[in-house]
Design a protein around this motif. Structure first.
Motif, PDB file in Angstrom:
ATOM      1  N   LEU A 167       0.852  -1.180   0.000  1.00 33.30           N
ATOM      2  CA  LEU A 167       0.000   0.000   0.000  1.00 33.30           C
ATOM      3  C   LEU A 167       0.887   1.229   0.000  1.00 33.30           C
ATOM      4  CD1 LEU A 167      -1.338   0.876   3.492  1.00 33.30           C
ATOM      5  CD2 LEU A 167       0.099  -1.110   3.189  1.00 33.30           C
ATOM      6  N   THR A 168       0.298   2.367  -0.307  1.00 38.72           N
ATOM      7  CA  THR A 168       0.997   3.633  -0.232  1.00 38.72           C
ATOM      8  C   THR A 168       0.551   4.334   1.034  1.00 38.72           C
ATOM      9  OG1 THR A 168       1.122   3.801  -2.635  1.00 38.72           O
ATOM     10  CG2 THR A 168       1.412   5.838  -1.385  1.00 38.72           C
ATOM     11  N   LEU A 169       1.517   4.736   1.847  1.00 36.05           N
ATOM     12  CA  LEU A 169       1.228   5.445   3.092  1.00 36.05           C
ATOM     13  C   LEU A 169       1.893   6.809   3.058  1.00 36.05           C
ATOM     14  CD1 LEU A 169       1.775   2.974   6.088  1.00 36.05           C
ATOM     15  CD2 LEU A 169      -0.376   3.937   5.288  1.00 36.05           C
ATOM     16  N   ARG A 170       1.312   7.741   3.786  1.00 39.37           N
ATOM     17  CA  ARG A 170       1.907   9.047   4.025  1.00 39.37           C
ATOM     18  C   ARG A 170       1.526   9.448   5.444  1.00 39.37           C
ATOM     19  NH1 ARG A 170       1.305  12.972   0.528  1.00 39.37           N
ATOM     20  NH2 ARG A 170       1.395  14.606   2.065  1.00 39.37           N
ATOM     21  N   SER A 171       2.168  10.434   5.982  1.00 39.50           N
ATOM     22  CA  SER A 171       1.824  10.927   7.304  1.00 39.50           C
ATOM     23  C   SER A 171       1.583  12.422   7.237  1.00 39.50           C
ATOM     24  CB  SER A 171       2.938  10.633   8.308  1.00 39.50           C
ATOM     25  OG  SER A 171       2.604  11.187   9.562  1.00 39.50           O
ATOM     26  N   ASP A 172       0.369  12.807   7.572  1.00 44.50           N
ATOM     27  CA  ASP A 172       0.019  14.229   7.639  1.00 44.50           C
ATOM     28  C   ASP A 172      -0.091  14.692   9.086  1.00 44.50           C
ATOM     29  OD1 ASP A 172      -0.176  14.435   4.836  1.00 44.50           O
ATOM     30  OD2 ASP A 172      -2.202  13.621   4.885  1.00 44.50           O
ATOM     31  N   HIS A 173       0.323  13.823  10.019  1.00 43.64           N
ATOM     32  CA  HIS A 173       0.148  14.082  11.448  1.00 43.64           C
ATOM     33  C   HIS A 173       1.497  14.140  12.154  1.00 43.64           C
ATOM     34  CE1 HIS A 173      -4.083  13.182  10.794  1.00 43.64           C
ATOM     35  NE2 HIS A 173      -3.694  12.114  10.145  1.00 43.64           N
ATOM     36  N   PRO A 174       1.543  14.779  13.323  1.00 45.55           N
ATOM     37  CA  PRO A 174       2.769  14.777  14.106  1.00 45.55           C
ATOM     38  C   PRO A 174       3.136  13.358  14.523  1.00 45.55           C
ATOM     39  CG  PRO A 174       1.130  16.277  15.049  1.00 45.55           C
ATOM     40  CD  PRO A 174       0.459  15.508  13.960  1.00 45.55           C
ATOM     41  N   MET A 182       2.480   5.344   9.376  1.00 44.07           N
ATOM     42  CA  MET A 182       3.838   5.834   9.241  1.00 44.07           C
ATOM     43  C   MET A 182       4.084   6.755  10.422  1.00 44.07           C
ATOM     44  SD  MET A 182       5.668   7.665   6.034  1.00 44.07           S
ATOM     45  CE  MET A 182       5.253   6.268   5.018  1.00 44.07           C
ATOM     46  N   ASN A 183       5.190   6.553  11.111  1.00 43.32           N
ATOM     47  CA  ASN A 183       5.535   7.344  12.291  1.00 43.32           C
ATOM     48  C   ASN A 183       7.036   7.607  12.210  1.00 43.32           C
ATOM     49  OD1 ASN A 183       4.111   8.284  14.773  1.00 43.32           O
ATOM     50  ND2 ASN A 183       5.801   7.252  15.787  1.00 43.32           N
ATOM     51  N   GLU A 184       7.411   8.779  11.706  1.00 43.26           N
ATOM     52  CA  GLU A 184       8.827   9.047  11.513  1.00 43.26           C
ATOM     53  C   GLU A 184       9.621   8.783  12.786  1.00 43.26           C
ATOM     54  OE1 GLU A 184       9.308  13.004   9.950  1.00 43.26           O
ATOM     55  OE2 GLU A 184       9.283  12.211   7.915  1.00 43.26           O
ATOM     56  N   VAL A 185      10.871   8.372  12.601  1.00 39.56           N
ATOM     57  CA  VAL A 185      11.753   8.079  13.721  1.00 39.56           C
ATOM     58  C   VAL A 185      11.889   9.336  14.574  1.00 39.56           C
ATOM     59  CG1 VAL A 185      14.100   7.445  14.352  1.00 39.56           C
ATOM     60  CG2 VAL A 185      12.960   6.276  12.478  1.00 39.56           C
ATOM     61  N   TYR A 186      11.779   9.174  15.883  1.00 41.73           N
ATOM     62  CA  TYR A 186      11.828  10.290  16.821  1.00 41.73           C
ATOM     63  C   TYR A 186      12.711   9.865  17.987  1.00 41.73           C
ATOM     64  CZ  TYR A 186      10.045  14.216  19.588  1.00 41.73           C
ATOM     65  OH  TYR A 186       9.922  15.370  20.301  1.00 41.73           O
ATOM     66  N   ALA A 187      13.973  10.276  17.932  1.00 38.75           N
ATOM     67  CA  ALA A 187      14.929   9.905  18.979  1.00 38.75           C
ATOM     68  C   ALA A 187      15.691  11.151  19.416  1.00 38.75           C
ATOM     69  CB  ALA A 187      15.883   8.845  18.445  1.00 38.75           C
ATOM     70  N   THR A 188      16.504  11.001  20.406  1.00 37.28           N
ATOM     71  CA  THR A 188      17.212  12.132  21.008  1.00 37.28           C
ATOM     72  C   THR A 188      17.854  13.053  19.981  1.00 37.28           C
ATOM     73  OG1 THR A 188      17.647  10.760  22.929  1.00 37.28           O
ATOM     74  CG2 THR A 188      18.955  12.755  22.713  1.00 37.28           C
ATOM     75  N   ASN A 189      18.613  12.503  19.050  1.00 38.52           N
ATOM     76  CA  ASN A 189      19.315  13.339  18.080  1.00 38.52           C
ATOM     77  C   ASN A 189      18.707  13.276  16.682  1.00 38.52           C
ATOM     78  OD1 ASN A 189      21.253  14.220  19.941  1.00 38.52           O
ATOM     79  ND2 ASN A 189      22.368  12.301  19.721  1.00 38.52           N
ATOM     80  N   ALA A 190      17.567  12.632  16.537  1.00 35.93           N
ATOM     81  CA  ALA A 190      16.961  12.453  15.206  1.00 35.93           C
ATOM     82  C   ALA A 190      15.486  12.813  15.237  1.00 35.93           C
ATOM     83  CB  ALA A 190      17.154  11.010  14.745  1.00 35.93           C
ATOM     84  N   GLY A 228      11.739  10.707   1.133  1.00 29.45           N
ATOM     85  CA  GLY A 228      11.863  11.875   1.994  1.00 29.45           C
ATOM     86  C   GLY A 228      13.147  11.843   2.793  1.00 29.45           C
ATOM     87  N   PRO A 229      13.557  13.001   3.337  1.00 29.24           N
ATOM     88  CA  PRO A 229      14.836  13.075   4.037  1.00 29.24           C
ATOM     89  C   PRO A 229      14.833  12.425   5.418  1.00 29.24           C
ATOM     90  CG  PRO A 229      13.734  15.178   4.177  1.00 29.24           C
ATOM     91  CD  PRO A 229      12.903  14.306   3.276  1.00 29.24           C
ATOM     92  N   HIS A 230      13.655  12.284   6.044  1.00 25.93           N
ATOM     93  CA  HIS A 230      13.582  11.679   7.372  1.00 25.93           C
ATOM     94  C   HIS A 230      13.267  10.193   7.261  1.00 25.93           C
ATOM     95  CE1 HIS A 230      12.680  15.989   8.383  1.00 25.93           C
ATOM     96  NE2 HIS A 230      13.710  15.714   9.168  1.00 25.93           N
ATOM     97  N   THR A 231      13.668   9.446   8.273  1.00 28.25           N
ATOM     98  CA  THR A 231      13.458   7.999   8.274  1.00 28.25           C
ATOM     99  C   THR A 231      12.010   7.681   8.630  1.00 28.25           C
ATOM    100  OG1 THR A 231      15.738   7.676   8.964  1.00 28.25           O
ATOM    101  CG2 THR A 231      14.226   5.820   9.263  1.00 28.25           C
ATOM    102  N   PRO A 232      11.267   7.037   7.709  1.00 29.19           N
ATOM    103  CA  PRO A 232       9.858   6.728   7.974  1.00 29.19           C
ATOM    104  C   PRO A 232       9.708   5.409   8.728  1.00 29.19           C
ATOM    105  CG  PRO A 232      10.390   6.145   5.729  1.00 29.19           C
ATOM    106  CD  PRO A 232      11.640   6.691   6.341  1.00 29.19           C
ATOM    107  N   GLY A 233       9.474   5.507  10.012  1.00 25.26           N
ATOM    108  CA  GLY A 233       9.195   4.310  10.797  1.00 25.26           C
ATOM    109  C   GLY A 233       7.757   3.874  10.587  1.00 25.26           C
TER     110      GLY A 233
END
Length: 99
Positions: free
Chosen positions: A9-16, A73-81, A53-58
């Protein structure tokens, strides 16, 4: 005897980025082409197949049942990323199997 199904499937994230466990209000429902038998224990593995995209899509998967699952889709969210959470279209492949 195990049973396996695949799809994409095709996913995108329009949310935080979602940081609270259990909130599946922004997930997408995926129904299996053929439901697994009632009572089957199903495992789903998913992987992003593109690099758009430039960010890592988790990915987050929730509520796996014999009929389908939820995915987000929940982009990677870590201390330095830390990312903004929004992300353009990516193709996601999945495989589901009984265990």
């Amino acid at each position: 005897m195990s049973m396996t199904q695949t799809g994409s499937l095709t996913l995108r994230s329009d949310h935080p980025v979602e940081t609270r466990g259990g909130n599946t209000s922004t997930f997408t429902r995926v129904d299996f082409p053929t439901p697994f038998p009632d009572g089957a224990e199903v495992v789903v593995l998913a992987q992003v197949q593109t690099f758009s995209g430039p960010h890592t899509p988790g990915l987050r998967i929730a509520d796996v049942t014999p009929q389908g699952f939820l995915i987000r889709m929940n982009e990677v969210y870590a201390t330095n990323a830390k990312s903004d959470g929004t992300h353009g279209n990516e193709k996601v492949g999945w495989i589901a199997s009984t265990v």
